[in-house]
Structures are given as structure tokens and as C-alpha cells.
Design a protein around this motif. Structure first.
Motif, PDB file in Angstrom:
ATOM      1  N   TYR A  59       0.700  -1.117  -0.056  1.00  0.00           N
ATOM      2  CA  TYR A  59      -0.026   0.058  -0.027  1.00  0.00           C
ATOM      3  C   TYR A  59       0.909   1.304  -0.048  1.00  0.00           C
ATOM      4  CZ  TYR A  59      -3.267   3.635   1.543  1.00  0.00           C
ATOM      5  OH  TYR A  59      -3.917   4.815   1.626  1.00  0.00           O
ATOM      6  N   VAL A  60       0.397   2.396  -1.041  1.00  0.00           N
ATOM      7  CA  VAL A  60       1.410   3.548  -0.982  1.00  0.00           C
ATOM      8  C   VAL A  60       0.497   4.601  -0.743  1.00  0.00           C
ATOM      9  CG1 VAL A  60       3.040   2.373  -2.529  1.00  0.00           C
ATOM     10  CG2 VAL A  60       0.858   3.671  -3.529  1.00  0.00           C
ATOM     11  N   SER A  61       1.050   5.790  -0.215  1.00  0.00           N
ATOM     12  CA  SER A  61       0.384   7.017  -0.223  1.00  0.00           C
ATOM     13  C   SER A  61       0.142   7.538  -1.462  1.00  0.00           C
ATOM     14  CB  SER A  61       0.940   8.099   0.923  1.00  0.00           C
ATOM     15  OG  SER A  61       2.353   8.351   0.252  1.00  0.00           O
ATOM     16  N   ASP A  62      -0.737   8.484  -1.103  1.00  0.00           N
ATOM     17  CA  ASP A  62      -0.968   9.330  -2.521  1.00  0.00           C
ATOM     18  C   ASP A  62       0.304   9.814  -3.062  1.00  0.00           C
ATOM     19  OD1 ASP A  62      -3.830   8.840  -2.335  1.00  0.00           O
ATOM     20  OD2 ASP A  62      -4.341  10.593  -1.592  1.00  0.00           O
ATOM     21  N   GLU A  63       1.079  10.449  -2.422  1.00  0.00           N
ATOM     22  CA  GLU A  63       2.413  11.064  -2.733  1.00  0.00           C
ATOM     23  C   GLU A  63       3.311   9.962  -3.294  1.00  0.00           C
ATOM     24  OE1 GLU A  63       5.151  13.778  -3.745  1.00  0.00           O
ATOM     25  OE2 GLU A  63       3.042  14.031  -3.332  1.00  0.00           O
ATOM     26  N   GLN A  64       3.299   8.903  -2.670  1.00  0.00           N
ATOM     27  CA  GLN A  64       4.305   7.909  -3.132  1.00  0.00           C
ATOM     28  C   GLN A  64       3.840   7.503  -4.437  1.00  0.00           C
ATOM     29  OE1 GLN A  64       3.829   5.425   0.529  1.00  0.00           O
ATOM     30  NE2 GLN A  64       5.797   5.757   1.085  1.00  0.00           N
ATOM     31  N   LEU A  65       2.469   7.220  -4.563  1.00  0.00           N
ATOM     32  CA  LEU A  65       1.719   6.754  -5.913  1.00  0.00           C
ATOM     33  C   LEU A  65       2.239   7.800  -7.055  1.00  0.00           C
ATOM     34  CD1 LEU A  65      -0.182   4.990  -7.462  1.00  0.00           C
ATOM     35  CD2 LEU A  65      -1.967   6.453  -6.760  1.00  0.00           C
ATOM     36  N   ARG A  66       2.139   9.154  -6.595  1.00  0.00           N
ATOM     37  CA  ARG A  66       2.671  10.207  -7.692  1.00  0.00           C
ATOM     38  C   ARG A  66       4.144   9.800  -8.117  1.00  0.00           C
ATOM     39  NH1 ARG A  66       5.352  14.802  -6.823  1.00  0.00           N
ATOM     40  NH2 ARG A  66       5.006  16.388  -8.415  1.00  0.00           N
ATOM     41  N   GLU A  67       4.879   9.712  -7.111  1.00  0.00           N
ATOM     42  CA  GLU A  67       6.348   9.730  -7.139  1.00  0.00           C
ATOM     43  C   GLU A  67       6.497   8.246  -8.111  1.00  0.00           C
ATOM     44  OE1 GLU A  67       8.136   9.707  -3.414  1.00  0.00           O
ATOM     45  OE2 GLU A  67       7.794  11.629  -3.090  1.00  0.00           O
ATOM     46  N   GLY A  68       5.838   7.167  -7.978  1.00  0.00           N
ATOM     47  CA  GLY A  68       5.863   6.090  -8.735  1.00  0.00           C
ATOM     48  C   GLY A  68       5.397   6.387 -10.155  1.00  0.00           C
ATOM     49  N   TYR A  69       4.507   7.020 -10.653  1.00  0.00           N
ATOM     50  CA  TYR A  69       4.143   7.484 -11.891  1.00  0.00           C
ATOM     51  C   TYR A  69       5.374   8.286 -12.515  1.00  0.00           C
ATOM     52  CZ  TYR A  69      -0.622   6.430 -10.769  1.00  0.00           C
ATOM     53  OH  TYR A  69      -2.003   5.976 -10.288  1.00  0.00           O
ATOM     54  N   LEU A  70       5.950   9.162 -11.634  1.00  0.00           N
ATOM     55  CA  LEU A  70       6.960  10.181 -12.300  1.00  0.00           C
ATOM     56  C   LEU A  70       8.167   9.440 -12.684  1.00  0.00           C
ATOM     57  CD1 LEU A  70       5.992  13.294 -10.330  1.00  0.00           C
ATOM     58  CD2 LEU A  70       5.726  13.046 -12.755  1.00  0.00           C
ATOM     59  N   ARG A  71       8.457   8.371 -11.782  1.00  0.00           N
ATOM     60  CA  ARG A  71       9.879   7.736 -12.012  1.00  0.00           C
ATOM     61  C   ARG A  71       9.903   6.622 -12.878  1.00  0.00           C
ATOM     62  NH1 ARG A  71       8.994   5.956  -6.338  1.00  0.00           N
ATOM     63  NH2 ARG A  71       7.910   3.891  -6.615  1.00  0.00           N
ATOM     64  N   ALA A  72       8.582   6.227 -13.579  1.00  0.00           N
ATOM     65  CA  ALA A  72       8.457   5.276 -14.306  1.00  0.00           C
ATOM     66  C   ALA A  72       8.822   5.684 -15.557  1.00  0.00           C
ATOM     67  CB  ALA A  72       7.032   4.639 -14.391  1.00  0.00           C
ATOM     68  N   ASP A  73       9.255   4.539 -16.766  1.00  0.00           N
ATOM     69  CA  ASP A  73       9.649   4.729 -18.151  1.00  0.00           C
ATOM     70  C   ASP A  73       8.069   4.386 -18.774  1.00  0.00           C
ATOM     71  OD1 ASP A  73      12.440   5.322 -18.294  1.00  0.00           O
ATOM     72  OD2 ASP A  73      12.556   3.641 -17.034  1.00  0.00           O
ATOM     73  N   VAL A  74       7.347   3.488 -18.399  1.00  0.00           N
ATOM     74  CA  VAL A  74       5.936   3.115 -18.941  1.00  0.00           C
ATOM     75  C   VAL A  74       5.086   2.809 -17.977  1.00  0.00           C
ATOM     76  CG1 VAL A  74       6.808   0.914 -19.393  1.00  0.00           C
ATOM     77  CG2 VAL A  74       5.028   1.631 -20.752  1.00  0.00           C
ATOM     78  N   PHE A  75       3.942   2.929 -17.989  1.00  0.00           N
ATOM     79  CA  PHE A  75       2.687   2.432 -17.229  1.00  0.00           C
ATOM     80  C   PHE A  75       1.989   1.389 -17.814  1.00  0.00           C
ATOM     81  CE2 PHE A  75      -1.551   2.289 -15.685  1.00  0.00           C
ATOM     82  CZ  PHE A  75      -1.545   2.228 -14.246  1.00  0.00           C
TER      83      PHE A  75
END
Length: 402
Positions: free
Chosen positions: A277-293
Motif C-alpha cells: 500500500y502506498v500513500s497518494d504522494e508515493q503513488l505520484r512519485e511512482g508514476y513520475l519515475r516510471a518509463d512506462v505504465f
């Protein structure tokens, strides 16, 4: 914001702390309407025990209803119609809402809609579910589940068509309700909405490049209908030059242990990161560091997490199922793959990951441009208008006849 302050009651069969798109939408709707100056009440199941209680959370009044553990799921709790009927009526009589907005036809939504209609209260109904979504929770033969789906469609129509206006998040869901559900009343597609600016880099913010690895990101419940096992297998099928690619899975669910085993079987356990489980901020960071979703799920009526990833300017690779094709311009912001086909998914992921960084950036910018049509501001304004009158409904009916 509308000039008239309303008392709004939202009925949700799933609501935080539940983690899913429908629950998240209900919460965002409630908080948005509160911030727009309305008095907001939410009816939802007590997430922990057989007890009614009322509390105020961030300005929204939550009326939690007596609930019971679902026999077919380890965490879901459900209400019974006979267990909440009287209490829902009492709450309506006490609050006297101007409008009721139900999010489902099953239990809480059904009882609230019927009790509101008895009192002459205006009702808006939004459908976030397809009957087939229940398949993973019905441990019965295929023939039984198919028969249950047909019965569910009929029941959905019986309940929701009693509302003044019926909506659903996407045109494809509206079409399914008309064709498979045989809805006679027009169903208006209204996006769940997204605050896209929340997922962009802030002034002065940056993420360090990670030349030693490429990152695929998934966010959602680790549930059977998300087909994450297919994504893990696809990771193992990527070409040799992509063996530095890692898969980050944000979320928890009943398939966690099985997915860990799947990663071991596929020989990629060291490259699959279970973030929990991740917080909203951790989720946002996950998107931003990804190369593809990647969203391999086949039961998505809109996929809020995909809209969030697109808001973060990420390329996407999505299953060619239900509403997901509406979020892809093939080759422009990403690719669609054949559902449950790990080889095809691996090929599409490789097309993105092997592209030059500048090309991935261009694809992400295309995602960002596409998501602008899903503005949360527009969504909240549309629902406000529906709470007050049928004008948007009439306009929609006229447009469909042209």
C-alpha cells in the motif's frame, strides 16, 4: 461553483478505506462537493464491524452502516438490505438532502435510492460496475456465473432506471448498459475526472535518472481481474537487452503471495518490487519515475490510475478491453495488447522501452494532452448541474437523436 448551496447525500457500496477506483471516485466526489460549498453526507459500510456510527472526516459527514464479512473475499464487507433499511430511512429523515447520488445498485445504493424515491428526493445514479466484475468473487461454475450476470443486468436496470438521471464513466460502459443491460433510459457518460496538474513535476522538483534500469509501473489491487501474472510473465519475455528492466507493483490484494510465486517461477523475482500500500504522494512519485505504465486488467470501466499515469506524462501499454482502448492512440502515446497474451504484452512493452528516451518523452506528452478532456473541474460542474435540474440530460437525449 453553483450559486446554490446543496445538501448532498452520496451512497457508496465501496468507499475508503476500500482501495479501488469506485471507492476513490466516491471519496473525490464527496470532498470536491464539500470544497465547492455544499453540505455532503456519505452512506457506506462500516469497514470493521457490525455497528452503525456517524463521524465527520475533513468536512464530510460519514454515516457508516452495520456490515458483515463477505464469505467469498478476505477483506470486503457488505451490508444487507434488511439490516440497513430502517437506518437509511432515519438518516434521510434527519438530513433531508436536496439530492441523493448513488454509486451502485447492489445494497447501499439500492436501499438509499428506494428510500429516497419514497420521500420524493431527486436521485442521480452512477454505475461503476459491470456484472462480470463479480466473477472472481463467485466460486461457481461458468454456467452459473453467466446466468448470474444476466440476472445482475436485469436487476441493475430495475434499480437504476428509477433514478432521474443515470450516468457511467465512459461511452463504452454506456453502450454496454444499453446493449447488454437493455437500458431504456439514456445513460450519460461522464468521466470520473482527474486533477492532472497534481501529477506533473512541481517547480524545482526532479527525479534522478536511473541509467542502470528501466521501470514498468502498475498501481491497483493485486486481484485476479487485474491479470498481473500476465505482466510478470511478460517481464520475463522481454528481449535480452532489456534484462535491466524492473517492475514496480503498487498495491495490496489477495493475489500477493501467488504473484510472488509467479515471479519466482518466471525467474524475475529480483526484478519485481512489491511496494504494498502506498500513500497518494508515493503513488505520484511512482508514476513520475516510471518509463512506462501498464494496466493489464480486463474489467476497467475507466481506470483512474491510467488517467493519473497519463497526467504524469507517461507512455502507456494497456489491455485491449472495455474502456482502456479509449485511452490509447496506437503508437502515439502507447500501445494496446491482446488481453492475457504475455508474449504480445512483452512485445508492446519492448517497443516503448527500446525507443529513445526522447521518443518516450514525446509519447508521454501525448498522454498528457489526451487526459485534458477528463478535467475534474468539468466533472464536478456537470454533476452540480445534474443535482439541480435535468437540462444536461435533455440536451444529451436530443444530441443522441441527431
Amino acid at each position: 461553483m453553483t450559486q446554490q448551496s446543496l445538501t448532498i447525500m452520496i451512497g457508496a457500496d465501496t468507499y475508503p478505506p476500500d482501495v479501488n477506483g469506485a471507492a476513490q471516485f466516491g471519496y473525490r466526489l464527496a470532498t470536491a462537493m464539500h470544497h465547492r460549498g455544499h453540505q455532503v453526507h456519505v452512506l457506506a459500510a462500516n469497514p470493521n464491524e457490525r455497528k452503525n456510527y456517524t463521524r465527520t472526516v475533513n468536512g464530510v459527514v460519514e454515516h457508516r452502516l452495520i456490515s458483515h464479512k463477505a464469505l467469498t473475499h478476505p477483506t470486503i464487507r457488505i451490508c444487507t438490505p434488511w439490516g440497513i433499511w430502517k437506518r437509511v430511512g432515519e438518516i434521510l429523515d434527519d438530513v433531508k438532502p436536496d439530492v441523493v447520488h448513488v454509486q451502485c445498485h447492489y445494497i447501499v445504493g439500492r436501499v438509499l435510492l428506494l428510500q429516497a424515491r419514497k420521500r420524493g428526493i431527486r436521485v442521480i445514479a452512477t454505475n461503476h460496475f459491470m456484472p462480470e466484475n463479480l466473477d472472481p468473487f463467485l466460486p461457481f461454475p461458468r454456467w452459473f456465473n453467466d446466468a448470474f450476470a444476466k440476472l445482475s443486468w436485469k436487476d441493475m436496470r430495475f434499480v437504476l432506471e428509477r433514478a432521474q438521471v443515470v450516468t457511467t464513466p465512459t461511452p463504452i460502459a454506456a453502450r454496454a448498459m444499453k446493449e447488454a443491460g437493455n437500458f431504456k433510459k439514456p445513460v450519460i457518460p461522464i468521466s470520473n475526472g482527474i486533477n492532472s496538474d497534481d501529477y506533473q513535476l512541481r517547480e524545482g522538483e526532479h527525479f534522478d535518472p536511473h541509467p542502470q534500469e528501466l521501470r514498468i509501473f502498475f498501481a491497483g489491487r493485486l486481484a485476479v481481474e487485474k491479470n498481473i501474472d500476465v505482466l510478470i510473465e511478460a517481464l520475463s519475455l522481454l528481449p535480452q537487452e532489456l534484462n535491466h528492466t524492473v517492475l514496480e507493483l503498487a498495491g495490496e490484494g489477495e493475489k500477493h503471495a501467488e504473484l510472488q510465486e509467479k515471479a519466482q517461477e518466471c525467474g524475475v523475482a529480483d526484478r519485481v518490487r512489491f511496494l504494498g500500500y502506498v500513500s497518494d504522494e508515493q503513488l505520484r512519485e511512482g508514476y513520475l519515475r516510471a518509463d512506462v505504465f501498464c494496466q493489464p486488467g480486463t474489467a476497467e470501466l475507466q481506470s483512474l490510475v491510467t488517467l493519473e499515469a497519463m497526467s504524469a506524462s507517461r507512455p502507456v501499454v494497456l489491455a485491449n478491453a472495455l474502456a482502456l482502448p479509449h485511452l490509447v492512440q496506437e503508437g502515439e502515446n502507447g500501445y494496446l495488447f491482446e488481453p492475457n497474451n504475455a508474449a504480445d504484452l512483452a512485445q508492446k512493452l519492448a517497443q516503448v522501452l527500446l525507443a529513445p528516451e526522447e521518443e518516450r518523452r514525446r509519447m508521454g506528452q501525448c498522454s498528457r494532452q489526451m487526459v485534458e478532456t477528463h478535467s475534474a473541474q468539468k466533472t464536478w460542474e456537470t454533476f452540480e448541474s445534474l443535482y439541480l435540474s435535468n437540462q444536461i440530460y435533455y440536451d444529451f437525449v436530443v444530441s443522441q437523436k441527431k
